[in-house]
Write a protein that holds these residues in place. Sequence first.
Motif, PDB file in Angstrom:
ATOM      1  N   GLN A 117       0.821  -1.319   0.017  1.00 43.77           N
ATOM      2  CA  GLN A 117       0.157   0.106  -0.217  1.00 43.77           C
ATOM      3  C   GLN A 117       0.855   1.232  -0.085  1.00 43.77           C
ATOM      4  OE1 GLN A 117      -3.127   0.007   2.622  1.00 43.77           O
ATOM      5  NE2 GLN A 117      -3.204  -2.150   2.726  1.00 43.77           N
ATOM      6  N   LEU A 118       2.020   1.236   0.876  1.00 43.39           N
ATOM      7  CA  LEU A 118       2.989   2.517   0.831  1.00 43.39           C
ATOM      8  C   LEU A 118       3.550   2.568  -0.491  1.00 43.39           C
ATOM      9  CD1 LEU A 118       4.439   4.521   2.069  1.00 43.39           C
ATOM     10  CD2 LEU A 118       6.163   2.735   3.049  1.00 43.39           C
ATOM     11  N   MET A 173      11.951   4.227  -2.467  1.00 43.80           N
ATOM     12  CA  MET A 173      11.562   5.117  -1.563  1.00 43.80           C
ATOM     13  C   MET A 173      10.973   4.523  -0.029  1.00 43.80           C
ATOM     14  SD  MET A 173       9.603   7.943  -3.589  1.00 43.80           S
ATOM     15  CE  MET A 173      10.491   9.129  -4.760  1.00 43.80           C
ATOM     16  N   ALA A 174       9.925   3.554  -0.142  1.00 45.03           N
ATOM     17  CA  ALA A 174       9.401   2.814   0.874  1.00 45.03           C
ATOM     18  C   ALA A 174      10.400   2.216   1.712  1.00 45.03           C
ATOM     19  CB  ALA A 174       8.556   1.997   0.223  1.00 45.03           C
ATOM     20  N   PHE A 175      11.402   1.413   0.820  1.00 42.86           N
ATOM     21  CA  PHE A 175      12.273   0.686   1.770  1.00 42.86           C
ATOM     22  C   PHE A 175      13.433   1.775   2.620  1.00 42.86           C
ATOM     23  CE2 PHE A 175      11.724  -2.993  -1.284  1.00 42.86           C
ATOM     24  CZ  PHE A 175      10.940  -3.724  -0.184  1.00 42.86           C
ATOM     25  N   HIS A 176      13.651   3.009   1.986  1.00 48.11           N
ATOM     26  CA  HIS A 176      14.551   3.728   2.465  1.00 48.11           C
ATOM     27  C   HIS A 176      13.961   4.391   3.610  1.00 48.11           C
ATOM     28  CE1 HIS A 176      17.280   7.101   3.139  1.00 48.11           C
ATOM     29  NE2 HIS A 176      16.275   7.885   3.424  1.00 48.11           N
ATOM     30  N   LEU A 177      12.519   4.582   3.653  1.00 45.49           N
ATOM     31  CA  LEU A 177      11.999   5.270   4.871  1.00 45.49           C
ATOM     32  C   LEU A 177      11.641   4.211   5.907  1.00 45.49           C
ATOM     33  CD1 LEU A 177       9.113   7.299   3.218  1.00 45.49           C
ATOM     34  CD2 LEU A 177      11.067   8.403   4.358  1.00 45.49           C
ATOM     35  N   ARG A 182      15.722   3.092   7.048  1.00 44.11           N
ATOM     36  CA  ARG A 182      16.757   3.952   7.507  1.00 44.11           C
ATOM     37  C   ARG A 182      16.448   5.268   8.086  1.00 44.11           C
ATOM     38  NH1 ARG A 182      18.952   1.763   2.752  1.00 44.11           N
ATOM     39  NH2 ARG A 182      20.987   0.659   2.923  1.00 44.11           N
ATOM     40  N   ASP A 183      14.940   5.747   7.952  1.00 44.56           N
ATOM     41  CA  ASP A 183      14.696   7.001   8.265  1.00 44.56           C
ATOM     42  C   ASP A 183      13.170   6.936   8.658  1.00 44.56           C
ATOM     43  OD1 ASP A 183      15.005   9.629   9.196  1.00 44.56           O
ATOM     44  OD2 ASP A 183      15.883  10.328   7.251  1.00 44.56           O
ATOM     45  N   ARG A 184      12.763   6.167   9.430  1.00 46.69           N
ATOM     46  CA  ARG A 184      11.335   6.229  10.122  1.00 46.69           C
ATOM     47  C   ARG A 184      10.651   7.598  10.465  1.00 46.69           C
ATOM     48  NH1 ARG A 184       8.524   0.880  11.047  1.00 46.69           N
ATOM     49  NH2 ARG A 184       9.953  -0.608   9.772  1.00 46.69           N
TER      50      ARG A 184
END
Length: 198
Positions: free
Chosen positions: A9-10, A28-32, A35-37
């Motif tokens: 969904q993200l 982008m989804a995996f990065h957030l 690494r950067d929630r």
Amino acid sequence: MSDSSLLNQLIESLRCLPGIGPKSAQRMAFHLLERDRDAGRQLARVMDAAMERIGRCERCRTLTEHTRCQICANARRNVSLLCIVEQPSDIVAIEQAADYDGLYFVLGGRLSPLDGIGPEELGLDRLEARFNEPELDEAILAISPTVEGLATAHYISELARCSSLRLSRIAHGVPLGGELEFVDGGTLAHAFAGRQGL
């Protein structure tokens, strides 16, 4: 992983952005998530607030969280000049690049009957009312020279015909630093037609 998972969904939600395909959205989804929630949470908060609170300026139709945008509310702007643009992003480009201190009107697109975009969707009735304001001397069309843009410019020029204001159009032609061999024929024709004396 099921298609209805939060991760999918993200990824699908990120794909709604222009220029973002499946691979970019996935990155982008995996990065957030990996690494950067904190940045992801901040992005979600700001996006939610923006969707709720940003609307249109009652005067020029640009995006703002106030009744009037900063430009329309600025008493130092030149009220005798009105620049007509297609999108709010055009205002940003003009403000950054040009020495223009007048006001704006945002159409929100171009006339396109096949896409269901007519004069009502562009707020042309409101634009016509602005043409009749006594302090307005000149309206500048800053509309893309596409087929729809030219049709929109023609329609606006017909609206302005009943008023006493001067209607002008930004110049079109060879971009600064551009090489003639790479310029398309239509742009080159506009450049020759709009040539100026030295």
